[in-house]
Design an enzyme around this catalytic site. Structure first.
Site, PDB file in Angstrom:
ATOM      1  N   GLY A  51      -2.286  -6.587 -12.726  1.00  0.00           N
ATOM      2  CA  GLY A  51      -2.902  -5.700 -13.713  1.00  0.00           C
ATOM      3  C   GLY A  51      -4.412  -5.584 -13.630  1.00  0.00           C
ATOM      4  N   SER A  52      -4.980  -5.799 -12.453  1.00  0.00           N
ATOM      5  CA  SER A  52      -6.450  -5.717 -12.375  1.00  0.00           C
ATOM      6  C   SER A  52      -6.940  -4.280 -12.543  1.00  0.00           C
ATOM      7  CB  SER A  52      -6.970  -6.326 -11.070  1.00  0.00           C
ATOM      8  OG  SER A  52      -6.651  -5.518  -9.964  1.00  0.00           O
ATOM      9  N   ARG A 101      18.448   4.198 -11.626  1.00  0.00           N
ATOM     10  CA  ARG A 101      17.058   4.590 -11.839  1.00  0.00           C
ATOM     11  C   ARG A 101      16.940   5.562 -13.008  1.00  0.00           C
ATOM     12  NH1 ARG A 101      13.448   3.024  -8.215  1.00  0.00           N
ATOM     13  NH2 ARG A 101      14.480   2.462  -6.299  1.00  0.00           N
ATOM     14  N   ARG A 145       7.603   0.872  -9.082  1.00  0.00           N
ATOM     15  CA  ARG A 145       8.901   1.519  -9.236  1.00  0.00           C
ATOM     16  C   ARG A 145       8.809   2.936  -8.699  1.00  0.00           C
ATOM     17  NH1 ARG A 145      13.466  -0.680 -10.314  1.00  0.00           N
ATOM     18  NH2 ARG A 145      14.144   1.271 -11.270  1.00  0.00           N
ATOM     19  N   LEU A 173       9.819   6.559  -9.185  1.00  0.00           N
ATOM     20  CA  LEU A 173      10.194   7.268 -10.407  1.00  0.00           C
ATOM     21  C   LEU A 173      11.069   8.475 -10.098  1.00  0.00           C
ATOM     22  CD1 LEU A 173       6.653   6.974 -11.942  1.00  0.00           C
ATOM     23  CD2 LEU A 173       8.719   5.837 -12.802  1.00  0.00           C
ATOM     24  N   ASN A 196      -1.702   7.951 -10.545  1.00  0.00           N
ATOM     25  CA  ASN A 196      -1.409   6.728  -9.792  1.00  0.00           C
ATOM     26  C   ASN A 196      -2.614   6.359  -8.948  1.00  0.00           C
ATOM     27  OD1 ASN A 196       0.247   4.597  -8.713  1.00  0.00           O
ATOM     28  ND2 ASN A 196       0.492   5.810  -6.846  1.00  0.00           N
ATOM     29  N   HIS A 250      -3.408   4.461  -5.358  1.00  0.00           N
ATOM     30  CA  HIS A 250      -2.713   4.001  -4.145  1.00  0.00           C
ATOM     31  C   HIS A 250      -3.744   3.413  -3.185  1.00  0.00           C
ATOM     32  CE1 HIS A 250       0.389   3.843  -1.105  1.00  0.00           C
ATOM     33  NE2 HIS A 250      -0.491   4.293  -0.234  1.00  0.00           N
ATOM     34  N   LEU A 274       6.997  10.515  -3.283  1.00  0.00           N
ATOM     35  CA  LEU A 274       6.261   9.248  -3.391  1.00  0.00           C
ATOM     36  C   LEU A 274       4.893   9.317  -2.717  1.00  0.00           C
ATOM     37  CD1 LEU A 274       6.612   6.234  -4.324  1.00  0.00           C
ATOM     38  CD2 LEU A 274       7.258   5.749  -1.962  1.00  0.00           C
ATOM     39  N   GLU A 277     -11.002   0.510  -5.943  1.00  0.00           N
ATOM     40  CA  GLU A 277      -9.974   0.972  -6.879  1.00  0.00           C
ATOM     41  C   GLU A 277     -10.491   0.844  -8.305  1.00  0.00           C
ATOM     42  OE1 GLU A 277      -5.985  -0.614  -6.343  1.00  0.00           O
ATOM     43  OE2 GLU A 277      -6.370  -0.961  -4.223  1.00  0.00           O
TER      44      GLU A 277
HETATM   45  C1  GRF Z   1      -3.276  -2.139  -6.248  1.00  0.00           C
HETATM   46  O1  GRF Z   1      -3.750  -2.343  -4.946  1.00  0.00           O
HETATM   47  C2  GRF Z   1      -2.776  -0.739  -6.395  1.00  0.00           C
HETATM   48  O2  GRF Z   1      -3.490   0.192  -5.673  1.00  0.00           O
HETATM   49  C3  GRF Z   1      -1.378  -0.844  -5.866  1.00  0.00           C
HETATM   50  O3  GRF Z   1      -0.910  -2.102  -6.272  1.00  0.00           O
HETATM   51  C4  GRF Z   1      -2.021  -2.966  -6.515  1.00  0.00           C
HETATM   52  C5  GRF Z   1      -1.923  -3.405  -7.938  1.00  0.00           C
HETATM   53  O4  GRF Z   1      -2.926  -4.314  -8.288  1.00  0.00           O
HETATM   54  N1  GRF Z   1      -0.584   0.278  -6.302  1.00  0.00           N
HETATM   55  P1  GRF Z   1      -3.207  -4.609  -9.826  1.00  0.00           P
HETATM   56  O5  GRF Z   1      -1.887  -4.990 -10.455  1.00  0.00           O
HETATM   57  O6  GRF Z   1      -3.808  -3.403 -10.433  1.00  0.00           O
HETATM   58  O7  GRF Z   1      -4.155  -5.773  -9.801  1.00  0.00           O
END
Ligand code: GRF
Length: 213
Positions: free
Chosen positions: A12-13, A65, A91, A93, A107, A109, A144, A174
């Protein structure tokens, strides 16, 4: 006041970076809930410590799903969100879910899409020998890791990099671009034209997004 729901599966960072930015920048929006499909997601405790409502919907209790997504969607809609941010939500979706949140679902990525969709993006980037890597925030569509790209940040790939060092360099970016993109969406600043996303400035002009500087 706008409402945001964040979906996580683990650490969850990225969720934390959004919560921190919303507080520091005093967004006119509330983080209504953090929802995880995994009961053991570390990010849940952090969200609770910040006084954010957390929910768990364990996907293992569902046969399909479609069944999971239907209940997840009902849970999310309890908060009438203006935006839903997938933040490490692991997941795939269903099209019905994605369609329901069309234009509201983002999202992050860890690659420069359309390069390296799917999992293990840092390994793939190293194996491909690319000299630049990065991350992408995009609107979610049924396919996806596709969908209109809102923002990207580029990092160099160093000769001595392994998956860990490269992932850390990308993650830093990110945390920089995801809050900005979510804020733009909540401020109704994103314009999609011909599949391309632009940001509407205060004066009404529309600018392309470049976050690598
Ligand atoms: C991140 O690298 C994100 O881009 C990817 O999964 C990772 C999740 O990291 N989809 P966090 O849970 O947000 O720390």
């Amino acid at each position: 006041m706008k409402s945001l729901v964040i979906l996580i599966s683990g650490r969850g960072s990225n969720m934390q970076s959004i919560v921190e930015a919303a507080a520091a920048e005093q967004w006119p929006a509330r983080i209504a809930a953090v929802i995880s499909n995994r009961p053991d997601a570390a990010g849940l405790a952090w969200a609770q410590s910040r006084g954010i409502e957390t929910r768990v919907l364990d996907h293992r209790g569902f046969a399909t799903r479609e069944a999971f997504d239907a209940v997840l969607s009902a849970m999310i809609d309890e908060y009438s969100p203006d935006a839903v941010a997938l933040a490490g939500f692991m997941r795939v979706l269903t099209p019905a879910f994605v369609q329901h949140y069309e234009g509201r679902l983002l999202n992050i990525h860890p690659s420069l899409l359309p390069a390296f969709p799917g999992l293990k993006t840092h390994r793939a980037a190293l194996d491909a020998g690319v000299k630049e890597h990065g991350c992408t925030v995009h609107f979610v569509t049924a396919e996806l890791d596709h969908g209109p790209i809102i923002a990207q940040a580029v990092v160099p790939v160093s000769p001595g990099d392994d998956e860990t060092t490269l992932a850390a360099r990308v993650l830093e970016q990110e945390h920089r671009i995801y809050p900005r993109a979510v804020r733009w969406l909540l401020e109704d600043k994103l314009v999609i034209a011909d599949g391309r996303v632009h940001v509407r400035e205060e004066d009404g002009t529309v600018k392309a997004v470049l976050l690598s500087d």
